[in-house]
Design an enzyme around this catalytic site. Structure first.
Site, short mmCIF file in Angstrom:
data_model
loop_
_atom_site.label_atom_id
_atom_site.label_comp_id
_atom_site.label_asym_id
_atom_site.label_seq_id
_atom_site.Cartn_x
_atom_site.Cartn_y
_atom_site.Cartn_z
CB ALA A 72 2.94 3.93 -4.81
CG ASN A 140 8.04 -4.15 -0.23
OD1 ASN A 140 8.57 -4.59 -1.37
ND2 ASN A 140 6.81 -4.99 0.11
CD GLN A 168 8.89 0.60 1.71
OE1 GLN A 168 9.31 1.25 2.72
NE2 GLN A 168 7.85 0.46 1.83
CB SER A 185 3.19 5.86 -1.51
OG SER A 185 1.95 6.04 -0.76
CB THR A 223 -12.30 16.15 -7.70
OG1 THR A 223 -13.46 16.42 -8.57
CG2 THR A 223 -12.45 17.27 -6.76
CB CYS A 305 1.10 -5.87 0.30
SG CYS A 305 1.08 -4.07 0.19
#
Length: 359
Positions: A72, A140, A168, A185, A223, A305
């Site tokens: 994300a 979050n 979330q 995410s 990739t 975080c």
């Protein structure tokens, strides 16, 4: 170990793991093939990527396309930087991926306030000449659900684009309507880490942030991992199928945890909230000591975080908490694989450990 940190990451669903295994194989299976190669194994890998893209898109509104990213944070950076808009507005409780990126693009980013309940007023005015508004669907740290549809409408009325961080909320709530871009995410909805997506409304053009081979419609070179894509897709399909069942289970867990921790004060709204997030405080609590005393419980002192920074949570400060109250807060996160008995036991141990501190 009892795991209660679902906002930081969720367990990998067994179905997602099974979907990934064929694309992690050794030379005998050819599942390792590059999905951007033209030969048969490459085309097979490319096919599973497109299946996964459709599965992830099913969680999001119609009329848009899904671009796979590394997570994300990359999706948000692509949205904010790639939009070309240079005057931005974000809420005071956004994730650092939005706040820090917005400020890097526009040092004068407008910060939209929230109430003491952790909700932005849907009538909040969008500052003049704003080019893009970013607002998260579910916070979050405190789990509050924001009026994203109303704010998207206000942004559009002001001539601005609207980005929603739905990390979330994806797979737990209905997709936010009215957004121009949505970031999600995989590892927050029982998929693997290392992959996310940006949903882009049809007709909206972005500039690439990562240049190279031109993969992902020229917007995100590099990739792709068929295994990660397959796991993301399987997790998305499972989340859609279990939307109501997961919500019902979380509701039961929430009430049990609140009953045990009844003397703790809830941070944020109890009504407009994803109930898998329980952020509570107890004045005078030494959270570091609590976590040290309960090393077989995995919970958070705040956003994963920001943990360890020593700074009080910007989210808790934004809803009016003092530094001491913010630092006396803990976050318990639970979901699909949380056992009711284990959660109750964990909350009882948290309560006892807090009482042993004399608070």
């Amino acid at each position: 170990m009892i795991y209660l940190d679902y906002q930081a990451t969720t367990p990998l669903a067994p179905e997602a793991r099974e979907a990934m295994l064929p694309w992690l194989g050794g030379p005998e299976g050819l599942g390792f093939a590059n999905p951007h190669s033209p030969h048969r194994p490459g085309r097979a890998a490319a096919a599973i990527v497109e299946v996964a893209r459709d599965q992830v898109a099913a969680l999001l509104p119609p009329g848009g396309s899904v671009i796979f990213t590394s997570g994300a944070t990359e999706a948000i950076n692509l949205a904010l930087a790639g939009s070309g808009r240079r005057k931005l507005a974000v809420s005071a409780i956004e994730h650092a991926a939005v706040l820090d990126t917005a400020r890097a693009i526009d040092p004068a980013t407008s910060i939209l306030p929230v109430s003491e309940a952790g909700i932005i007023d849907p009538a909040t005015a969008v500052p003049a000449e704003t080019g893009l508004v970013a607002l998260m669907q579910v916070n979050n740290e405190i789990g509050t659900i924001q009026p994203v549809e109303a704010l998207a409408e206000r942004a559009h009325d002001a001539g601005a684009l609207f980005l929603c961080d739905a990390v979330q909320g994806a797979g737990k709530l209905a997709a936010p309507a009215g957004a121009d871009m949505i970031a999600i995410s995989a590892h927050k909805l029982y998929g693997p880490k290392g992959i996310g997506a940006l949903w882009i409304r049809d007709g909206l053009e972005l500039a690439p942030m990562i240049h190279g081979g031109g993969q992902e419609k020229g917007l995100r070179s590099g990739t792709l991992s068929p295994a990660l894509c397959a796991g993301f897709g399987a997790a998305a399909t499972l989340a859609a199928a279990r939307l109501e069942a997961d919500a019902d289970h979380v509701e039961t867990l929430w009430h049990s945890a609140r009953d045990v921790l009844s003397r703790w004060t809830l941070n944020g709204s109890s009504e407009h909230r994803w109930r898998g997030n329980l952020n509570v405080r107890l004045p005078g609590l030494d959270v570091a000591r609590l976590m040290s005393d309960l090393r077989n419980l995995a919970f958070s002192a705040g956003s994963a975080c920001a943990s360890g920074s020593g700074r009080p949570s910007h989210v808790l400060k934004a809803i009016g908490l003092s530094d001491s109250d913010a630092k006396a807060s803990i976050r318990l996160g639970f979901g699909r694989y949380t056992d009711l008995g284990e959660l109750k036991d964990a909350c009882e141990r948290i309560g006892a450990a807090a009482a042993a501190q004399g608070v």
